[in-house]
Design a protein around this motif. Structure first.
Motif, PDB file in Angstrom:
ATOM      1  N   GLN A  46       0.836  -1.217   0.000  1.00  0.00           N
ATOM      2  CA  GLN A  46       0.000   0.000   0.000  1.00  0.00           C
ATOM      3  C   GLN A  46       0.867   1.262   0.000  1.00  0.00           C
ATOM      4  N   GLU A  47       1.847   1.299   0.884  1.00  0.00           N
ATOM      5  CA  GLU A  47       2.673   2.504   0.982  1.00  0.00           C
ATOM      6  C   GLU A  47       3.536   2.671  -0.271  1.00  0.00           C
ATOM      7  N   ALA A  48       4.074   1.565  -0.785  1.00  0.00           N
ATOM      8  CA  ALA A  48       4.899   1.665  -1.998  1.00  0.00           C
ATOM      9  C   ALA A  48       4.057   2.184  -3.172  1.00  0.00           C
ATOM     10  N   ASN A  51       3.239   5.865  -2.735  1.00  0.00           N
ATOM     11  CA  ASN A  51       4.392   6.681  -3.138  1.00  0.00           C
ATOM     12  C   ASN A  51       4.503   6.780  -4.657  1.00  0.00           C
ATOM     13  N   THR A  52       4.271   5.670  -5.319  1.00  0.00           N
ATOM     14  CA  THR A  52       4.329   5.672  -6.786  1.00  0.00           C
ATOM     15  C   THR A  52       3.335   6.682  -7.353  1.00  0.00           C
ATOM     16  N   ALA A  53       2.103   6.645  -6.844  1.00  0.00           N
ATOM     17  CA  ALA A  53       1.077   7.556  -7.358  1.00  0.00           C
ATOM     18  C   ALA A  53       1.386   9.008  -6.996  1.00  0.00           C
ATOM     19  N   LYS A  54       1.968   9.211  -5.811  1.00  0.00           N
ATOM     20  CA  LYS A  54       2.172  10.558  -5.292  1.00  0.00           C
ATOM     21  C   LYS A  54       3.419  11.226  -5.868  1.00  0.00           C
ATOM     22  N   HIS A  55       4.464  10.440  -6.075  1.00  0.00           N
ATOM     23  CA  HIS A  55       5.773  11.032  -6.381  1.00  0.00           C
ATOM     24  C   HIS A  55       6.343  10.674  -7.748  1.00  0.00           C
ATOM     25  N   ALA A  56       5.935   9.529  -8.324  1.00  0.00           N
ATOM     26  CA  ALA A  56       6.711   8.991  -9.451  1.00  0.00           C
ATOM     27  C   ALA A  56       6.219   9.446 -10.829  1.00  0.00           C
ATOM     28  N   GLN A  77       7.840  -2.023  -8.545  1.00  0.00           N
ATOM     29  CA  GLN A  77       8.725  -1.317  -9.479  1.00  0.00           C
ATOM     30  C   GLN A  77       7.910  -0.383 -10.361  1.00  0.00           C
ATOM     31  N   ASP A  78       8.335   0.870 -10.440  1.00  0.00           N
ATOM     32  CA  ASP A  78       7.674   1.806 -11.356  1.00  0.00           C
ATOM     33  C   ASP A  78       8.695   2.381 -12.333  1.00  0.00           C
ATOM     34  N   ASN A  79       8.187   2.989 -13.387  1.00  0.00           N
ATOM     35  CA  ASN A  79       9.079   3.591 -14.391  1.00  0.00           C
ATOM     36  C   ASN A  79       8.950   5.124 -14.355  1.00  0.00           C
ATOM     37  N   LEU A  81       9.697   8.976 -12.048  1.00  0.00           N
ATOM     38  CA  LEU A  81      10.770   9.961 -11.932  1.00  0.00           C
ATOM     39  C   LEU A  81      11.976   9.481 -11.139  1.00  0.00           C
ATOM     40  N   GLY A  82      11.757   8.584 -10.192  1.00  0.00           N
ATOM     41  CA  GLY A  82      12.873   8.141  -9.361  1.00  0.00           C
ATOM     42  C   GLY A  82      13.323   9.213  -8.380  1.00  0.00           C
ATOM     43  N   PHE A  83      14.236   8.863  -7.521  1.00  0.00           N
ATOM     44  CA  PHE A  83      14.774   9.801  -6.533  1.00  0.00           C
ATOM     45  C   PHE A  83      16.103   9.250  -6.035  1.00  0.00           C
ATOM     46  N   LYS A  84      16.758  10.031  -5.203  1.00  0.00           N
ATOM     47  CA  LYS A  84      18.030   9.571  -4.654  1.00  0.00           C
ATOM     48  C   LYS A  84      17.762   8.939  -3.288  1.00  0.00           C
ATOM     49  N   GLN A  90      17.393  11.750   5.400  1.00  0.00           N
ATOM     50  CA  GLN A  90      17.523  13.123   5.860  1.00  0.00           C
ATOM     51  C   GLN A  90      16.218  13.888   5.644  1.00  0.00           C
ATOM     52  N   LYS A  91      15.668  13.741   4.418  1.00  0.00           N
ATOM     53  CA  LYS A  91      14.422  14.421   4.109  1.00  0.00           C
ATOM     54  C   LYS A  91      13.331  14.002   5.087  1.00  0.00           C
ATOM     55  N   SER A  92      13.317  12.700   5.410  1.00  0.00           N
ATOM     56  CA  SER A  92      12.303  12.182   6.312  1.00  0.00           C
ATOM     57  C   SER A  92      12.382  12.870   7.658  1.00  0.00           C
ATOM     58  N   LYS A  93      13.619  12.957   8.170  1.00  0.00           N
ATOM     59  CA  LYS A  93      13.795  13.567   9.487  1.00  0.00           C
ATOM     60  C   LYS A  93      13.405  15.038   9.458  1.00  0.00           C
ATOM     61  N   HIS A  95      11.434  16.765   7.347  1.00  0.00           N
ATOM     62  CA  HIS A  95      10.142  17.249   6.881  1.00  0.00           C
ATOM     63  C   HIS A  95       8.975  16.324   7.185  1.00  0.00           C
ATOM     64  N   GLY A  96       9.195  15.352   8.045  1.00  0.00           N
ATOM     65  CA  GLY A  96       8.069  14.511   8.432  1.00  0.00           C
ATOM     66  C   GLY A  96       7.538  13.613   7.343  1.00  0.00           C
ATOM     67  N   HIS A  97       8.455  12.968   6.590  1.00  0.00           N
ATOM     68  CA  HIS A  97       8.050  11.926   5.637  1.00  0.00           C
ATOM     69  C   HIS A  97       8.396  10.586   6.267  1.00  0.00           C
ATOM     70  N   PHE A  98       7.383   9.821   6.600  1.00  0.00           N
ATOM     71  CA  PHE A  98       7.638   8.606   7.383  1.00  0.00           C
ATOM     72  C   PHE A  98       7.325   7.314   6.646  1.00  0.00           C
ATOM     73  N   GLY A  99       6.880   7.419   5.399  1.00  0.00           N
ATOM     74  CA  GLY A  99       6.448   6.218   4.684  1.00  0.00           C
ATOM     75  C   GLY A  99       7.554   5.178   4.528  1.00  0.00           C
ATOM     76  N   LEU A 100       8.672   5.573   3.937  1.00  0.00           N
ATOM     77  CA  LEU A 100       9.759   4.616   3.685  1.00  0.00           C
ATOM     78  C   LEU A 100      10.395   4.155   4.994  1.00  0.00           C
ATOM     79  N   ILE A 101      10.513   5.082   5.943  1.00  0.00           N
ATOM     80  CA  ILE A 101      11.068   4.703   7.249  1.00  0.00           C
ATOM     81  C   ILE A 101      10.159   3.688   7.934  1.00  0.00           C
ATOM     82  N   GLY A 102       8.861   3.925   7.851  1.00  0.00           N
ATOM     83  CA  GLY A 102       7.894   2.983   8.427  1.00  0.00           C
ATOM     84  C   GLY A 102       7.971   1.623   7.749  1.00  0.00           C
TER      85      GLY A 102
HETATM   86  P1  ATP Z   1       4.440  10.074   3.822  1.00  0.00           P
HETATM   87  O1  ATP Z   1       4.733   8.687   3.302  1.00  0.00           O
HETATM   88  O2  ATP Z   1       4.895  10.243   5.236  1.00  0.00           O
HETATM   89  O3  ATP Z   1       3.036  10.481   3.571  1.00  0.00           O
HETATM   90  P2  ATP Z   1       6.231  10.784   1.708  1.00  0.00           P
HETATM   91  O4  ATP Z   1       5.526   9.858   0.771  1.00  0.00           O
HETATM   92  O5  ATP Z   1       6.741  12.070   1.132  1.00  0.00           O
HETATM   93  O6  ATP Z   1       5.337  11.108   2.965  1.00  0.00           O
HETATM   94  P3  ATP Z   1       8.153   8.657   2.067  1.00  0.00           P
HETATM   95  O7  ATP Z   1       7.116   7.652   1.701  1.00  0.00           O
HETATM   96  O8  ATP Z   1       9.059   8.325   3.190  1.00  0.00           O
HETATM   97  O9  ATP Z   1       7.490  10.063   2.381  1.00  0.00           O
HETATM   98  O10 ATP Z   1       9.058   8.932   0.801  1.00  0.00           O
HETATM   99  C1  ATP Z   1      10.157   9.833   0.933  1.00  0.00           C
HETATM  100  C2  ATP Z   1      10.464  10.551  -0.366  1.00  0.00           C
HETATM  101  O11 ATP Z   1      11.025   9.643  -1.294  1.00  0.00           O
HETATM  102  C3  ATP Z   1       9.251  11.127  -1.059  1.00  0.00           C
HETATM  103  O12 ATP Z   1       8.922  12.404  -0.562  1.00  0.00           O
HETATM  104  C4  ATP Z   1       9.709  11.179  -2.507  1.00  0.00           C
HETATM  105  O13 ATP Z   1      10.516  12.303  -2.735  1.00  0.00           O
HETATM  106  C5  ATP Z   1      10.600   9.969  -2.609  1.00  0.00           C
HETATM  107  N1  ATP Z   1       9.915   8.784  -3.179  1.00  0.00           N
HETATM  108  C6  ATP Z   1       9.413   7.717  -2.508  1.00  0.00           C
HETATM  109  N2  ATP Z   1       8.912   6.796  -3.324  1.00  0.00           N
HETATM  110  C7  ATP Z   1       9.097   7.287  -4.575  1.00  0.00           C
HETATM  111  C8  ATP Z   1       8.803   6.789  -5.908  1.00  0.00           C
HETATM  112  N3  ATP Z   1       8.206   5.598  -6.121  1.00  0.00           N
HETATM  113  N4  ATP Z   1       9.155   7.570  -6.964  1.00  0.00           N
HETATM  114  C9  ATP Z   1       9.755   8.761  -6.782  1.00  0.00           C
HETATM  115  N5  ATP Z   1      10.052   9.275  -5.567  1.00  0.00           N
HETATM  116  C10 ATP Z   1       9.738   8.554  -4.481  1.00  0.00           C
END
Ligand code: ATP
Ligand code: MG
Length: 135
Positions: A46-48, A51-56, A77-79, A81-84, A90-93, A95-102
């Motif tokens: 669900q979280e992965a 994230n795909t829908a929100k960021h990629a 796996q998605d195709n 934007l990707g990220f580093k 660091q970003k998580s700490k 700005h309160g992004h906890f998805g990947l850490i969780g």
């Molecule tokens: P939250 O999960 O707490 O609602 P979030 O989604 O921003 O917030 P994370 O799930 O921890 O936080 O992800 C951290 C960051 O990694 C994201 O803000 C985004 O920049 C990047 N990221 C994560 N998954 C992807 C992805 N599939 N494609 C591109 N960027 C990603």
């Protein structure tokens, strides 16, 4: 319902909602896991996908579950934007992004491991291995 039918439905709904072409595949011999483990795997995916829908902004996402004798492997796996990945801690700490850490915490509780392969403009691949022979 078990994990696999639940996930199949979730991925279908995700595709309808986001219009991202979404593939769900299983490999190996499906078997039921503890309900705690199945619930954890559902939340990881669900979280992965969230994230795909929100960021990629991808055109495509694959969710793959592989059952092995003492291991379940999960790939999302998605195709997009990707990220580093090295920056996300660091970003998580900051700005309160906890998805990947969780996700990582959930995997570690199950004595598994999670790898993030991602690079800008090359999409993201999350690979999780969870041992199924431990309680
Ligand atoms: P939250 O999960 O707490 O609602 P979030 O989604 O921003 O917030 P994370 O799930 O921890 O936080 O992800 C951290 C960051 O990694 C994201 O803000 C985004 O920049 C990047 N990221 C994560 N998954 C992807 C992805 N599939 N494609 C591109 N960027 C990603
Ligand atoms: Mg997130």
């Amino acid at each position: 319902l078990g994990l696999i039918p639940t996930l199949r439905k979730y991925v279908q709904d995700f595709e309808e909602k986001t219009k991202i072409r979404s593939l769900f595949e299983t490999r190996g011999k499906e078997h039921r896991l503890s309900s705690a483990m199945e619930a954890a795997i559902y939340r990881l995916i669900q979280e992965a996908l969230t994230n795909t829908a929100k960021h990629a902004y991808p055109t495509y996402v694959l969710v793959e579950i592989t059952y092995q004798a003492q291991l379940v492997k999960i790939v999302v796996q998605d195709n997009g934007l990707g990220f580093k990945p090295e920056l996300f801690q660091q970003k998580s700490k900051d700005h309160g992004h906890f998805g990947l850490i969780g996700m990582r915490e959930r995997v570690e509780l199950l004595e598994g491991r999670m790898e993030i392969e991602s690079a800008e403009n090359q999409g993201t691949k999350i690979v999780i291995h969870i041992p199924t022979n431990v309680e």
